[in-house]
Design a protein around this motif. Structure first.
Motif, PDB file in Angstrom:
ATOM      1  N   HIS A  61       0.826  -1.210   0.000  1.00  0.00           N
ATOM      2  CA  HIS A  61       0.000   0.000   0.000  1.00  0.00           C
ATOM      3  C   HIS A  61       0.859   1.260   0.000  1.00  0.00           C
ATOM      4  O   HIS A  61       0.509   2.254  -0.653  1.00  0.00           O
ATOM      5  N   THR A 168     -20.190  -7.263  -3.014  1.00  0.00           N
ATOM      6  CA  THR A 168     -18.988  -7.428  -3.828  1.00  0.00           C
ATOM      7  C   THR A 168     -19.342  -7.873  -5.235  1.00  0.00           C
ATOM      8  O   THR A 168     -18.746  -7.414  -6.219  1.00  0.00           O
ATOM      9  N   LYS A 434     -11.859  -0.875  -9.191  1.00  0.00           N
ATOM     10  CA  LYS A 434     -11.378  -1.547  -7.980  1.00  0.00           C
ATOM     11  C   LYS A 434     -10.826  -0.521  -6.984  1.00  0.00           C
ATOM     12  O   LYS A 434     -11.153  -0.554  -5.793  1.00  0.00           O
ATOM     13  N   GLU A 438     -12.419   0.401  -3.243  1.00  0.00           N
ATOM     14  CA  GLU A 438     -11.629   0.230  -2.024  1.00  0.00           C
ATOM     15  C   GLU A 438     -11.388   1.572  -1.339  1.00  0.00           C
ATOM     16  O   GLU A 438     -11.339   1.640  -0.105  1.00  0.00           O
ATOM     17  N   GLY A 441     -13.943   2.337   1.132  1.00  0.00           N
ATOM     18  CA  GLY A 441     -14.050   1.448   2.282  1.00  0.00           C
ATOM     19  C   GLY A 441     -14.730   0.122   2.031  1.00  0.00           C
ATOM     20  O   GLY A 441     -15.029  -0.612   2.977  1.00  0.00           O
ATOM     21  N   GLU A 442     -14.967  -0.217   0.760  1.00  0.00           N
ATOM     22  CA  GLU A 442     -15.607  -1.488   0.440  1.00  0.00           C
ATOM     23  C   GLU A 442     -14.550  -2.510   0.030  1.00  0.00           C
ATOM     24  O   GLU A 442     -13.481  -2.158  -0.473  1.00  0.00           O
ATOM     25  N   ARG A 443     -14.884  -3.768   0.198  1.00  0.00           N
ATOM     26  CA  ARG A 443     -13.935  -4.840  -0.138  1.00  0.00           C
ATOM     27  C   ARG A 443     -14.098  -5.261  -1.592  1.00  0.00           C
ATOM     28  O   ARG A 443     -15.199  -5.306  -2.123  1.00  0.00           O
ATOM     29  N   MET A 444     -12.973  -5.562  -2.215  1.00  0.00           N
ATOM     30  CA  MET A 444     -12.964  -6.151  -3.544  1.00  0.00           C
ATOM     31  C   MET A 444     -12.150  -7.439  -3.504  1.00  0.00           C
ATOM     32  O   MET A 444     -11.276  -7.593  -2.643  1.00  0.00           O
ATOM     33  N   PRO A 445     -12.419  -8.374  -4.409  1.00  0.00           N
ATOM     34  CA  PRO A 445     -11.622  -9.604  -4.416  1.00  0.00           C
ATOM     35  C   PRO A 445     -10.150  -9.300  -4.692  1.00  0.00           C
ATOM     36  O   PRO A 445      -9.812  -8.287  -5.313  1.00  0.00           O
ATOM     37  N   SER A 446      -9.285 -10.193  -4.232  1.00  0.00           N
ATOM     38  CA  SER A 446      -7.874 -10.093  -4.576  1.00  0.00           C
ATOM     39  C   SER A 446      -7.718 -10.298  -6.083  1.00  0.00           C
ATOM     40  O   SER A 446      -8.683 -10.616  -6.791  1.00  0.00           O
ATOM     41  N   TYR A 450     -10.544 -12.173  -8.052  1.00  0.00           N
ATOM     42  CA  TYR A 450     -11.309 -11.631  -9.174  1.00  0.00           C
ATOM     43  C   TYR A 450     -11.237 -12.561 -10.376  1.00  0.00           C
ATOM     44  O   TYR A 450     -12.249 -12.804 -11.057  1.00  0.00           O
TER      45      TYR A 450
END
Length: 470
Positions: A61, A168, A434, A438, A441-446, A450
């Motif tokens: 990050h 998601t 994506k 993010e 503050g929402e989750r996305m697949p790795s 994905y």
């Protein structure tokens, strides 16, 4: 401030590269003299994007730009040693001037203008509303581009689903439909088709020849999404929030919609107006492309200057997503260049066995192979140059490809546009969506997560498309 820093960085890099390059002395890069080992930095960058957010999220990050630049350096330095600093500098300058700067300028204009349009009103993320939003985005993507449609609608979708626990899948299908498949009907929709337009494919050829494939994919995916979201709605026992009296939908930031229109007009103008070339430090580039870059940057500036801060704050606008895309795709463009060069070498390159699959024993093109090879490579390479590679492998004559070779051209077009949805890096809007999700503050697949969604929902669909159309 961010725009100024980005412009300064580009200018500095350009001057350094130009000073190091001596194009007249550099050997032409054909790809025939490259081995597959030159693809290792690109593979390393992909694995970093895929694994480091999981294995070392804090480091990634804070240092993803440095890590991406490191992989680019691990390509450029050995390349300079093997082929000479002149050729290395020439290649990097070519990528920067011809590909990266026009690419990021267009994305910047669409990102900033899209972030200045606020859709207000009572939008509640029920299965029906979500499906309608995805359908609307799928339709307009061919009119304003997948990037423009994605930037326009992803924030309203986020706000409409803020109260949902299971969401998601909504963002994943948004990428499938709005960021990719929706752009298949005109050259404005997706960069691969725009390159075909510049090569001589008529503007409405894709509208008439890809409509069946587009409609099949869109209808099936929207139907599957509605069933999936209805199941998620029931599973979480979602209750639409009481927001008081229903507020009618309305748009704020109409200036930015006009600016999006100006972006589309400029993109289209570059296909029709080509006044000649100029040389910048030895690299020839079309005047219309330089003017396009200036116009796109000017549009971004005008959007920031004349859009209120309150509107952007209400829209959740931030710079993080575009900065992440700018840094990562700079390294992606550099490290994937040898892979594309090897493919362009055709039967003379290290990928000759792969290229040979595109023709049968009689030397005739095999459309379904073109569909899957173009698509598979577009899943991980930039889909625009990948389209161009296979366009040229199929003969490169637009008059022939639009008539006798129509099935092959349709296969190449569908493979590049549709399968850009198979990974986050297959198409630039994927990564931008994506990053914005993010950022909110929402989750996305790795990365691999994905890809697993794509394997489950897209690959069977593409198999079906193969049997029906190719």
């Amino acid at each position: 401030m961010h725009l100024a820093r980005a412009a300064s960085a580009c200018a500095t890099a350009a001057m350094l590269l130009a000073g190091a390059a001596s194009p007249a002395a550099a050997a032409p890069a054909t790809g025939a003299d490259l081995s597959l080992a030159w693809g290792i930095p690109f593979a390393g960058l992909l694995l970093s994007i895929a694994l480091m957010p999981l294995a070392a999220g804090h480091i990634w990050h804070h240092h993803y730009g440095k890590i991406a630049a490191g992989w680019a350096v691990l390509l450029v330095i050995p390349f300079a040693i093997a082929f000479g600093p002149e050729r290395a500098a020439t290649e990097v300058w070519h990528i920067l001037l011809q590909e990266y700067v026009p690419f990021i300028a267009l994305l910047l204009a669409l990102y900033v203008t899209g972030g200045g349009v606020l859709l207000k009103g009572s939008l509640v993320g029920t299965p029906a509303t979500n499906t309608a939003l995805l359908a609307f985005g799928t339709v307009i993507a061919s009119l304003m581009g997948t990037t423009g449609a994605s930037m326009l609608l992803i924030r309203p979708v986020l706000r409409a689903n803020a109260f949902r626990k299971r969401k998601t899948h909504t963002f994943v299908f948004f990428i499938f439909l709005v960021s990719n498949i929706g752009g298949s009907l005109t050259p404005l929709g997706d960069p691969p088709l725009y390159l075909g337009f510049l090569k001589g494919v008529s503007f409405f050829w894709t509208t008439t020849h890809l409509f069946g494939e587009f409609l099949t994919c869109a209808a099936i995916l929207l139907g599957v999404y509605y069933l999936l979201d209805s199941w998620a709605w029931a599973k979480e026992k979602a209750v639409a929030p009481d927001t008081g009296p229903r507020e009618p939908l309305r748009v704020e930031g109409w200036l930015n919609l006009a600016l999006v229109g100006a972006v589309v007009v400029m993109v289209l103008a570059q296909g029709y107006w080509q006044p000649g070339e100029v040389a910048l430090f030895g690299e020839h580039i079309g005047i219309e492309r330089l003017i396009g870059v200036a116009v796109f940057v000017g549009i971004a500036w005008a959007s920031m200057r004349f859009t209120s801060l309150e509107l952007r704050e209400a829209n959740g606008f931030a710079w993080g997503a575009i900065l992440e895309v700018a840094k990562l795709f700079a390294a992606i463009f550099v490290t994937m260049a040898p892979v594309l060069a090897i493919l362009r070498a055709g039967l003379d390159g290290a990928a000759a066995p792969l290229v040979a699959l595109t023709s049968d024993a009689a030397g005739q093109p095999v459309p379904w192979v073109y569909f899957w090879l173009t698509g598979a490579l577009s899943s991980f390479l930039d889909n625009a140059p990948t389209y161009l590679v296979f366009f040229n492998l199929a003969g490169g004559d637009p008059a022939h490809l639009m008539t006798d070779g129509a099935l092959t051209l349709a296969a190449i077009s569908c493979g590049a546009v549709f399968m850009g949805a198979n990974s986050y890096i297959g198409n630039a809007p994927n990564f931008m969506v994506k990053a914005i999700v993010e950022e909110n503050g929402e989750r996305m697949p790795s990365f691999f997560g994905y890809c697993a969604w794509a394997v489950v929902f897209l690959i069977p669909l593409f198999v079906l498309i193969t049997f029906i159309f190719f």
